[in-house]
Design a protein around this motif. Structure first.
Motif, mmCIF file in Angstrom:
data_model
loop_
_atom_site.group_PDB
_atom_site.id
_atom_site.type_symbol
_atom_site.label_atom_id
_atom_site.label_comp_id
_atom_site.label_asym_id
_atom_site.label_seq_id
_atom_site.Cartn_x
_atom_site.Cartn_y
_atom_site.Cartn_z
ATOM 1 N N CYS A 1 67.727 94.219 76.124
ATOM 2 C CA CYS A 1 67.452 93.999 77.545
ATOM 3 C C CYS A 1 66.219 94.815 77.910
ATOM 4 C CB CYS A 1 68.640 94.444 78.381
ATOM 5 S SG CYS A 1 68.515 93.987 80.135
ATOM 6 N N ASN A 2 65.491 94.358 78.913
ATOM 7 C CA ASN A 2 64.362 95.150 79.396
ATOM 8 C C ASN A 2 64.773 96.062 80.546
ATOM 9 O OD1 ASN A 2 64.678 93.046 81.220
ATOM 10 N ND2 ASN A 2 62.494 92.790 81.579
ATOM 11 N N ALA A 3 66.077 96.129 80.822
ATOM 12 C CA ALA A 3 66.619 97.129 81.748
ATOM 13 C C ALA A 3 67.541 98.049 80.944
ATOM 14 C CB ALA A 3 67.399 96.447 82.865
ATOM 15 N N HIS A 32 52.792 95.809 69.592
ATOM 16 C CA HIS A 32 52.317 94.752 68.679
ATOM 17 C C HIS A 32 53.526 94.164 67.957
ATOM 18 C CE1 HIS A 32 48.114 95.293 69.515
ATOM 19 N NE2 HIS A 32 48.246 96.604 69.385
ATOM 20 N N ARG A 33 54.216 93.296 68.641
ATOM 21 C CA ARG A 33 55.498 92.799 68.142
ATOM 22 C C ARG A 33 55.341 91.868 66.945
ATOM 23 N NH1 ARG A 33 59.051 91.034 73.263
ATOM 24 N NH2 ARG A 33 60.164 90.024 71.533
ATOM 25 N N ARG A 34 54.226 91.226 66.798
ATOM 26 C CA ARG A 34 54.042 90.362 65.618
ATOM 27 C C ARG A 34 53.742 91.196 64.383
ATOM 28 N NH1 ARG A 34 51.709 84.424 67.121
ATOM 29 N NH2 ARG A 34 53.824 83.720 66.742
ATOM 30 N N ASP A 86 64.228 87.266 78.872
ATOM 31 C CA ASP A 86 62.829 87.694 79.038
ATOM 32 C C ASP A 86 62.177 88.208 77.747
ATOM 33 O OD1 ASP A 86 62.542 87.790 82.360
ATOM 34 O OD2 ASP A 86 64.550 88.135 81.565
ATOM 35 N N PRO A 87 62.789 89.127 76.992
ATOM 36 C CA PRO A 87 62.091 89.621 75.795
ATOM 37 C C PRO A 87 61.995 88.598 74.665
ATOM 38 C CG PRO A 87 63.778 91.194 76.532
ATOM 39 C CD PRO A 87 64.023 89.906 77.247
ATOM 40 N N HIS A 88 62.769 87.517 74.752
ATOM 41 C CA HIS A 88 62.856 86.518 73.664
ATOM 42 C C HIS A 88 62.129 85.218 74.026
ATOM 43 C CE1 HIS A 88 66.291 88.879 71.945
ATOM 44 N NE2 HIS A 88 66.489 89.137 73.222
ATOM 45 N N THR A 143 57.835 97.547 68.228
ATOM 46 C CA THR A 143 58.687 97.151 69.352
ATOM 47 C C THR A 143 58.390 98.037 70.558
ATOM 48 O OG1 THR A 143 60.467 98.596 68.584
ATOM 49 C CG2 THR A 143 60.591 96.287 67.915
ATOM 50 N N GLY A 144 58.737 97.518 71.721
ATOM 51 C CA GLY A 144 58.577 98.275 72.954
ATOM 52 C C GLY A 144 59.932 98.699 73.491
ATOM 53 N N PHE A 145 60.005 98.846 74.803
ATOM 54 C CA PHE A 145 61.216 99.348 75.462
ATOM 55 C C PHE A 145 62.455 98.558 75.049
ATOM 56 C CE2 PHE A 145 64.292 99.378 78.883
ATOM 57 C CZ PHE A 145 64.333 100.705 79.279
ATOM 58 N N CYS A 146 62.337 97.229 74.967
ATOM 59 C CA CYS A 146 63.510 96.381 74.718
ATOM 60 C C CYS A 146 63.939 96.375 73.253
ATOM 61 C CB CYS A 146 63.243 94.955 75.174
ATOM 62 S SG CYS A 146 61.916 94.151 74.240
ATOM 63 N N LYS A 147 63.059 96.843 72.361
ATOM 64 C CA LYS A 147 63.359 96.909 70.921
ATOM 65 C C LYS A 147 63.459 95.542 70.247
ATOM 66 C CE LYS A 147 63.842 101.430 70.867
ATOM 67 N NZ LYS A 147 62.577 102.099 70.977
ATOM 68 N N PRO A 157 49.492 91.942 72.139
ATOM 69 C CA PRO A 157 50.352 93.018 72.634
ATOM 70 C C PRO A 157 51.287 92.502 73.717
ATOM 71 C CG PRO A 157 48.147 93.244 73.553
ATOM 72 C CD PRO A 157 48.085 92.111 72.572
ATOM 73 N N CYS A 158 52.520 93.000 73.708
ATOM 74 C CA CYS A 158 53.556 92.389 74.536
ATOM 75 C C CYS A 158 53.371 92.699 76.021
ATOM 76 C CB CYS A 158 54.948 92.823 74.092
ATOM 77 S SG CYS A 158 56.216 91.873 74.959
ATOM 78 N N LYS A 159 53.266 91.611 76.773
ATOM 79 C CA LYS A 159 53.186 91.696 78.227
ATOM 80 C C LYS A 159 54.148 90.688 78.848
ATOM 81 C CE LYS A 159 48.349 93.172 77.996
ATOM 82 N NZ LYS A 159 48.681 94.596 78.022
ATOM 83 N N LEU A 160 55.278 90.512 78.171
ATOM 84 C CA LEU A 160 56.225 89.490 78.612
ATOM 85 C C LEU A 160 57.021 89.896 79.843
ATOM 86 C CD1 LEU A 160 57.680 88.163 75.230
ATOM 87 C CD2 LEU A 160 56.191 86.936 76.832
ATOM 88 N N CYS A 161 57.067 91.177 80.148
ATOM 89 C CA CYS A 161 57.826 91.593 81.329
ATOM 90 C C CYS A 161 57.063 92.708 82.036
ATOM 91 C CB CYS A 161 59.244 92.002 80.941
ATOM 92 S SG CYS A 161 59.433 93.708 80.430
ATOM 93 N N PRO A 162 57.518 93.123 83.209
ATOM 94 C CA PRO A 162 56.734 94.090 83.993
ATOM 95 C C PRO A 162 56.538 95.450 83.317
ATOM 96 C CG PRO A 162 58.329 92.981 85.385
ATOM 97 C CD PRO A 162 58.655 92.598 83.979
ATOM 98 N N ARG A 163 57.217 95.714 82.254
ATOM 99 C CA ARG A 163 56.997 97.002 81.576
ATOM 100 C C ARG A 163 55.634 97.052 80.884
ATOM 101 N NH1 ARG A 163 61.187 100.285 81.941
ATOM 102 N NH2 ARG A 163 63.186 99.320 82.394
ATOM 103 N N LEU A 164 55.107 95.884 80.513
ATOM 104 C CA LEU A 164 53.771 95.809 79.905
ATOM 105 C C LEU A 164 53.615 96.827 78.778
ATOM 106 C CD1 LEU A 164 51.694 95.480 83.227
ATOM 107 C CD2 LEU A 164 52.430 93.632 81.714
ATOM 108 N N CYS A 165 54.572 96.840 77.869
ATOM 109 C CA CYS A 165 54.577 97.841 76.796
ATOM 110 C C CYS A 165 53.361 97.752 75.874
ATOM 111 C CB CYS A 165 55.818 97.675 75.923
ATOM 112 S SG CYS A 165 57.364 97.985 76.761
ATOM 113 N N SER A 166 52.792 96.553 75.748
ATOM 114 C CA SER A 166 51.665 96.320 74.826
ATOM 115 C C SER A 166 52.028 96.590 73.370
ATOM 116 C CB SER A 166 50.432 97.146 75.235
ATOM 117 O OG SER A 166 49.946 96.685 76.469
HETATM 118 S S1 SF4 Z 1 60.240 95.629 77.427
HETATM 119 FE FE1 SF4 Z 1 60.097 94.230 75.689
HETATM 120 S S2 SF4 Z 1 59.510 92.271 76.638
HETATM 121 FE FE2 SF4 Z 1 59.049 93.850 78.124
HETATM 122 S S3 SF4 Z 1 56.880 94.332 77.781
HETATM 123 FE FE3 SF4 Z 1 58.140 95.796 76.596
HETATM 124 S S4 SF4 Z 1 58.262 94.918 74.548
HETATM 125 FE FE4 SF4 Z 1 57.621 93.278 75.953
#
Ligand code: SF4
Length: 325
Positions: free
Chosen positions: A77-79, A33-35, A124-126, A39-43, A22-31
């Protein structure tokens, strides 16, 4: 150039892939399951997506040098800044998915074209894909520095994986008051997260190091966009940088222009006034910082010199000239 070998960089990519799902690549910690196609916030999903890759001459002088910065504009973008001047690629997500193998070839082509560095814009998301591609490129002879060009909303845990991978950090410090960061960029707890990220970047690379040719080879250069109505909170940002090291150079940008959802906004619906920019420069000096890259507010009042058009192609992207005080 990255100081690590291709195999060690590949191991760092594996560490980052672990944090993709689960995605924890940035402070949003969307979790997300990108594989598995989620998708999370950044899509961003399970592949890198790029808008363009080209030599870019509108960055700060030590980043662009004389031959350009090998800029890779990544999509999404994650913003979510309402005024984003790159909104076509950040919000509208105009771009093309690309494999890590092709990404590696792009890095090598930018080196062949004489670029001084590989400049990842909004990485960051990539990140797992970029670092994976970097390991392939280094194995095939990539030698120029890697620039991490980010909005500064980064996790220190992720940045620590990049030690020895990234040579130059080019982060934004956007806001010093969380209320504005949330309202205008949807960035919760931005100030603490941002200052923590800057401290980790500095710990890794120190202030910017420039070679005899005037080109950056390593270090940290902070960017700060001055906003109308003092919304960026520039004075506190400058004091925060000085508390880490007053020799960290700062690019103080005057190029704010209402774009996207900021058009007609009651606070952000106009360009920066000359007096607002000069006030920020005063605050920079008062903080005890030593090195700034500044923009000519008189030129900005005349035309959109700093305004990128991602539909227009290479020749029209950023014509800014900045000076070193
Ligand atoms: S915004 Fe994107 S990079 Fe950041 S935690 Fe969510 S899915 Fe992952």
């Amino acid at each position: 150039m990255p100081i690590l070998s291709a195999s060690v960089i590949q191991q760092r990519a594996e560490d980052l892939y672990q944090l993709l799902d689960p995605c924890k690549l940035c402070p949003r910690l969307c979790s997300a399951h990108r594989r598995r196609g989620k998708t999370g916030f950044c899509k961003v999903g399970n592949t890198a997506v790029i808008s363009s890759a080209l030599p870019h001459f509108g960055e700060e002088p030590p980043i662009s040098g004389t031959s350009g910065s090998g800029t890779v504009f990544l999509t999404s973008c994650n913003a979510a800044c309402i005024f984003c001047q790159n909104y076509q690629i950040s919000h509208l997500r105009q771009g093309t998915p690309i494999t890590t193998e092709k990404l590696a070839q792009l890095f090598l082509k930018l080196q062949q074209r004489g670029c001084h560095n590989i400049n990842w814009v909004t990485p960051d998301p990539h990140l797992p894909f970029l670092v994976h591609a970097l390991s392939l490129a280094v194995a095939e002879g990539l030698q120029i520095p890697v620039v991490y060009n980010t909005n500064g909303y980064c996790r220190p845990e992720i940045l620590r994986i990049l030690k020895g991978v990234v040579d130059i950090y080019l982060p934004d410090m956007k806001y010093s008051q969380d209320v504005w960061a949330e309202d205008f960029s949807n960035l919760p707890n931005y100030y603490a997260i941002n200052t923590g990220a800057i401290a980790e970047m500095y710990r890794q690379v120190g202030p910017l190091v420039i070679n005899d040719a005037g080109v950056a080879v390593q270090g940290l250069l902070v960017r700060h966009l001055v906003l109308p109505e003092r919304i960026a909170g520039s004075a506190r940002i400058f004091r925060s940088i000085a508390a880490i090291d007053p020799h960290i150079p700062v690019s103080i940008m005057a190029q704010y222009h209402p774009c996207y959802r900021a058009v007609g906004h009651p606070l952000l619906g106009r360009r920066l006034k000359r007096s607002e920019y000069l006030k920020a420069l005063e605050e920079f000096e008062a903080a005890g910082l030593t090195t700034a890259y500044t923009q000519d507010i008189n030129e900005l009042e005349q035309e959109d010199l700093f305004f990128p058009d991602f539909d227009a192609g290479e020749s029209q992207i950023f014509k800014a000239q900045q000076k070193h005080n």
